[in-house]
Write a protein that holds these residues in place. Structure first.
Motif, PDB file in Angstrom:
ATOM      1  N   GLY A  14       0.820  -1.205   0.000  1.00 48.43           N
ATOM      2  CA  GLY A  14       0.000   0.000   0.000  1.00 48.43           C
ATOM      3  C   GLY A  14       0.855   1.257   0.000  1.00 48.43           C
ATOM      4  O   GLY A  14       0.554   2.238  -0.698  1.00 48.43           O
ATOM      5  N   ALA A  15       1.945   1.236   0.762  1.00 47.76           N
ATOM      6  CA  ALA A  15       2.841   2.397   0.807  1.00 47.76           C
ATOM      7  C   ALA A  15       3.478   2.649  -0.552  1.00 47.76           C
ATOM      8  O   ALA A  15       3.604   3.796  -0.993  1.00 47.76           O
ATOM      9  N   ARG A  16       3.893   1.572  -1.238  1.00 46.64           N
ATOM     10  CA  ARG A  16       4.483   1.723  -2.578  1.00 46.64           C
ATOM     11  C   ARG A  16       3.486   2.368  -3.538  1.00 46.64           C
ATOM     12  O   ARG A  16       3.856   3.204  -4.373  1.00 46.64           O
ATOM     13  N   LEU A  17       2.225   1.982  -3.417  1.00 44.13           N
ATOM     14  CA  LEU A  17       1.197   2.530  -4.294  1.00 44.13           C
ATOM     15  C   LEU A  17       1.020   4.034  -4.062  1.00 44.13           C
ATOM     16  O   LEU A  17       1.060   4.836  -5.005  1.00 44.13           O
ATOM     17  N   PHE A  18       0.830   4.432  -2.817  1.00 45.85           N
ATOM     18  CA  PHE A  18       0.623   5.847  -2.513  1.00 45.85           C
ATOM     19  C   PHE A  18       1.887   6.671  -2.794  1.00 45.85           C
ATOM     20  O   PHE A  18       1.810   7.811  -3.244  1.00 45.85           O
ATOM     21  N   GLU A  19       3.050   6.076  -2.541  1.00 42.55           N
ATOM     22  CA  GLU A  19       4.312   6.749  -2.805  1.00 42.55           C
ATOM     23  C   GLU A  19       4.465   7.030  -4.303  1.00 42.55           C
ATOM     24  O   GLU A  19       4.838   8.138  -4.716  1.00 42.55           O
ATOM     25  N   ASN A  20       4.144   6.030  -5.127  1.00 45.52           N
ATOM     26  CA  ASN A  20       4.307   6.169  -6.573  1.00 45.52           C
ATOM     27  C   ASN A  20       3.278   7.110  -7.179  1.00 45.52           C
ATOM     28  O   ASN A  20       3.597   7.953  -8.016  1.00 45.52           O
ATOM     29  N   MET A  21       2.033   6.985  -6.726  1.00 42.86           N
ATOM     30  CA  MET A  21       0.956   7.759  -7.338  1.00 42.86           C
ATOM     31  C   MET A  21       0.961   9.220  -6.937  1.00 42.86           C
ATOM     32  O   MET A  21       0.736  10.110  -7.751  1.00 42.86           O
ATOM     33  N   PHE A  22       1.209   9.483  -5.677  1.00 46.79           N
ATOM     34  CA  PHE A  22       1.021  10.831  -5.156  1.00 46.79           C
ATOM     35  C   PHE A  22       2.313  11.520  -4.745  1.00 46.79           C
ATOM     36  O   PHE A  22       2.290  12.624  -4.211  1.00 46.79           O
ATOM     37  N   GLY A  23       3.453  10.844  -4.975  1.00 47.04           N
ATOM     38  CA  GLY A  23       4.723  11.458  -4.644  1.00 47.04           C
ATOM     39  C   GLY A  23       4.929  11.661  -3.157  1.00 47.04           C
ATOM     40  O   GLY A  23       5.702  12.515  -2.734  1.00 47.04           O
ATOM     41  N   MET A  24       4.238  10.853  -2.347  1.00 48.21           N
ATOM     42  CA  MET A  24       4.397  10.976  -0.884  1.00 48.21           C
ATOM     43  C   MET A  24       5.738  10.380  -0.449  1.00 48.21           C
ATOM     44  O   MET A  24       6.229   9.433  -1.061  1.00 48.21           O
ATOM     45  N   PRO A  25       6.325  10.889   0.632  1.00 50.02           N
ATOM     46  CA  PRO A  25       7.458  10.196   1.252  1.00 50.02           C
ATOM     47  C   PRO A  25       6.994   8.808   1.712  1.00 50.02           C
ATOM     48  O   PRO A  25       5.828   8.631   2.092  1.00 50.02           O
ATOM     49  N   TYR A  26       7.903   7.838   1.704  1.00 54.47           N
ATOM     50  CA  TYR A  26       7.526   6.461   2.037  1.00 54.47           C
ATOM     51  C   TYR A  26       6.854   6.368   3.409  1.00 54.47           C
ATOM     52  O   TYR A  26       5.847   5.670   3.568  1.00 54.47           O
ATOM     53  N   GLN A  27       7.402   7.059   4.403  1.00 51.32           N
ATOM     54  CA  GLN A  27       6.861   6.958   5.762  1.00 51.32           C
ATOM     55  C   GLN A  27       5.435   7.505   5.842  1.00 51.32           C
ATOM     56  O   GLN A  27       4.582   6.949   6.545  1.00 51.32           O
ATOM     57  N   THR A  28       5.149   8.578   5.099  1.00 55.14           N
ATOM     58  CA  THR A  28       3.784   9.125   5.070  1.00 55.14           C
ATOM     59  C   THR A  28       2.843   8.153   4.364  1.00 55.14           C
ATOM     60  O   THR A  28       1.729   7.875   4.840  1.00 55.14           O
ATOM     61  N   ALA A  29       3.307   7.631   3.212  1.00 56.10           N
ATOM     62  CA  ALA A  29       2.494   6.681   2.447  1.00 56.10           C
ATOM     63  C   ALA A  29       2.171   5.436   3.262  1.00 56.10           C
ATOM     64  O   ALA A  29       1.099   4.840   3.135  1.00 56.10           O
ATOM     65  N   LEU A  30       3.104   5.046   4.136  1.00 57.41           N
ATOM     66  CA  LEU A  30       2.918   3.877   4.994  1.00 57.41           C
ATOM     67  C   LEU A  30       1.673   4.042   5.866  1.00 57.41           C
ATOM     68  O   LEU A  30       0.814   3.147   5.946  1.00 57.41           O
ATOM     69  N   TRP A  31       1.550   5.196   6.501  1.00 59.61           N
ATOM     70  CA  TRP A  31       0.436   5.453   7.415  1.00 59.61           C
ATOM     71  C   TRP A  31      -0.872   5.677   6.667  1.00 59.61           C
ATOM     72  O   TRP A  31      -1.929   5.201   7.094  1.00 59.61           O
ATOM     73  N   VAL A  32      -0.818   6.366   5.542  1.00 64.19           N
ATOM     74  CA  VAL A  32      -2.039   6.626   4.777  1.00 64.19           C
ATOM     75  C   VAL A  32      -2.627   5.319   4.239  1.00 64.19           C
ATOM     76  O   VAL A  32      -3.831   5.059   4.357  1.00 64.19           O
ATOM     77  N   GLY A  33      -1.767   4.477   3.657  1.00 62.05           N
ATOM     78  CA  GLY A  33      -2.247   3.204   3.113  1.00 62.05           C
ATOM     79  C   GLY A  33      -2.827   2.298   4.182  1.00 62.05           C
ATOM     80  O   GLY A  33      -3.875   1.677   3.990  1.00 62.05           O
ATOM     81  N   ALA A  34      -2.140   2.224   5.340  1.00 60.19           N
ATOM     82  CA  ALA A  34      -2.624   1.372   6.433  1.00 60.19           C
ATOM     83  C   ALA A  34      -3.949   1.880   6.986  1.00 60.19           C
ATOM     84  O   ALA A  34      -4.860   1.097   7.285  1.00 60.19           O
ATOM     85  N   ALA A  35      -4.083   3.200   7.106  1.00 58.20           N
ATOM     86  CA  ALA A  35      -5.310   3.780   7.654  1.00 58.20           C
ATOM     87  C   ALA A  35      -6.523   3.448   6.800  1.00 58.20           C
ATOM     88  O   ALA A  35      -7.636   3.248   7.318  1.00 58.20           O
ATOM     89  N   CYS A  36      -6.324   3.373   5.486  1.00 60.70           N
ATOM     90  CA  CYS A  36      -7.436   3.058   4.580  1.00 60.70           C
ATOM     91  C   CYS A  36      -8.045   1.692   4.896  1.00 60.70           C
ATOM     92  O   CYS A  36      -9.262   1.505   4.818  1.00 60.70           O
ATOM     93  N   THR A  37      -7.185   0.741   5.243  1.00 58.89           N
ATOM     94  CA  THR A  37      -7.668  -0.612   5.530  1.00 58.89           C
ATOM     95  C   THR A  37      -8.175  -0.745   6.958  1.00 58.89           C
ATOM     96  O   THR A  37      -9.241  -1.315   7.207  1.00 58.89           O
TER      97      THR A  37
END
Length: 496
Positions: free
Chosen positions: A148-171
């Motif tokens: 999930g973090a890789r997806l958000f990182e690639n799509m939205f240009g988020m830093p990996y650590q931010t993408a980690l929390w955003v992706g996990a929160a969705c689930t």
């Protein structure tokens, strides 16, 4: 993040839809049985697609296409092994497990089933099974968080650590709210989205490559010959290791629980046909994405930088480059669907084990149903936080983490599940020996031996031997034998 971007809009619509389903699941959840097993109410279609979606995590749209893109068709042996294992699991385990868990004190979890099946009054089997689930599922959950973090990182240009929390929160949000019913209903939608994406993407990619070729050129001529060969660099040990992924199905708690939740054993044959059709198409599509990606990025080298840096982004880059942003947003939501569907049921299985097999069994035997449901929700949060911590390393690879956890469950639980369902002379001590030997062998083989052989193979073999040998040394209970005979008779009567 640009909230006027079509891709972001499609993603947002998808996420709100999943949250709404979580709310519907919340309204249908009245007790712990509903929260962790849906009241055994799933029909054939939902059982089939939910089992498939919970099985095929982010590795289906990231790990497998990435492996094929990097190494060629030789990586497709994994798919062959998985199809064989999944069919055997549906054919011989599903219906019998559904009947046996109901006859074994209406068991809600795998530890519950083992404890009741083997009359484990000392609760050793329950504790050991729960510990194995927590260890390997935490690693498995971490793989989903990484995807999930890789997806958000690639799509939205988020830093990996931010993408980690955003992706996990969705689930976490819809599992926390709606429990098993929300997970199963969302799995059905997510499975439909996954199969659509895996059929459409490689077809459009193939057309994009062939339309740009000169008349005398061919699609396969663009690739290295070695990548067209399924036997390329393949040794006997290598092929056995890839096919052995199929052994893992017999011990995956998040798949087995779908069989337990079916409304009856009678729906299993129809569910099997639906699930296997879905699975074969998805695996073929995933292999095709990686395969088509090889010539596509050779002829579109300007867009190949991200894929060459991380092969697991091949599907993401193809979707972004081949489709308009609205369609790309929907296709990329399929990756999130794969991540969410598997991660959600893994979190729920961990929560169920902690709530039913530890909290209620040892701490609060008389806890109310409302209390147990909220404890289950708290356990979801706790496991998720541990998984996020494990996934915080940006060098983590999805396929590697999945393979380790898959082997752990397959070796620890697979032989014990099969023997407990089909061998009347199986004992509690045999089950303890099988689980312990399987889990320890996977860890030791993975970290200290290797030899190029996938750790599930020695783990499965040694666990089976341990369970059989120790069972033959023990005494059998007459009530256990009687219950086993009753389940056998019921299976025969149903023609299953």
């Amino acid at each position: 993040m640009n909230f006027t971007d079509p891709t972001v809009i499609m993603f947002s619509i998808y996420l709100f839809a999943m949250l709404f389903i979580g709310f519907l699941g919340y309204r249908s959840t009245n007790n712990l049985d509903d929260y962790i097993l849906g009241g055994r109410s799933l029909g054939s279609f939902v059982t089939a697609l939910s089992a498939g979606a919970s099985d095929m995590s982010g590795w289906l749209l990231m790990g497998l296409p990435g492996a094929v893109y990097l190494s060629g068709l030789s990586e497709a042996w994994i798919g062959v092994g998985l199809v064989m294992g999944a069919y055997l699991n549906w054919r011989f385990v599903a219906a019998r497990l559904r009947l046996y868990t109901e006859r074994s004190g209406n068991a809600l979890t795998l530890p519950d089933f083992f404890a009741n099946r083997f009359e484990d009054n000392a609760k050793l089997l329950r504790v050991l099974t729960t510990l194995v689930i927590l260890v390997f599922f935490t690693i498995y959950c971490a793989s989903g968080v990484v995807a999930g973090a890789r997806l958000f990182e690639n799509m939205f240009g988020m830093p990996y650590q931010t993408a980690l929390w955003v992706g996990a929160a969705c689930t976490i949000s819809y599992v926390f709210i709606g429990g098993f019913l929300a997970v199963s209903w969302t799995d059905t939608i997510q499975a439909s989205l996954m199969i659509t994406a895996l059929i459409v993407a490689p077809v459009v990619g193939y057309l994009a490559v062939t339309n740009g070729l000169e008349p005398q050129q061919s699609f396969t001529a663009l690739m290295e010959p070695a990548k067209l060969d399924m036997m390329r660099g393949a040794s006997f040990v290598g092929i056995v290791s890839l096919l052995a992924w199929g052994l893992g199905y017999f011990g995956q708690p998040h798949i087995l629980v779908r069989f337990m939740a079916a409304e009856s054993a009678a729906i299993i044959p129809a569910a099997r046909r639906i699930s296997m059709t879905w699975m074969i198409l998805c695996l073929a599509g995933a292999v095709a994405v990686g395969f088509v990606g090889i010539p596509y990025f050779l002829t579109h080298s300007g867009g190949a930088l991200a894929v060459n840096a991380n092969s697991e982004t091949v599907f993401i880059e193809m979707a972004k480059q081949l489709f308009n942003p609205w369609v790309a947003g929907l296709l990329l939501a399929a990756i999130l669907a794969a991540v969410m569907s598997t991660l959600s049921c893994q979190l729920l299985v961990c929560s169920s084990a902690l709530t039913e097999d530890i909290y209620r069994t040892f701490l609060r035997k008389n806890a109310s149903q409302t209390e147990l449901v909220w404890v289950g929700r708290a356990m979801v949060m706790m496991i998720a936080l541990v998984a996020i911590a494990i996934a915080s390393n940006p060098e983590s690879k999805v396929l590697g983490m999945v393979s380790y956890a898959w082997a752990g469950f397959g070796a620890a639980f697979g032989p014990v599940v099969i023997l407990s369902l089909f061998w009347s002379r199986m004992t509690r001590n045999g089950a303890l020996a099988g689980i312990l030997v399987g889990a320890v062998t996977v860890v030791v083989w993975k970290n200290y031996i290797g030899l190029g052989l996938y750790e599930i193979v020695p783990g499965f073999v040694l666990a089976t031997l341990a369970a059989v040998v120790v069972s033959r040394m023990g005494q059998l209970s007459k009530t256990m034998l009687k219950k086993h005979s009753e389940v056998d008779a019921e299976v025969l009567a149903l023609g299953l």
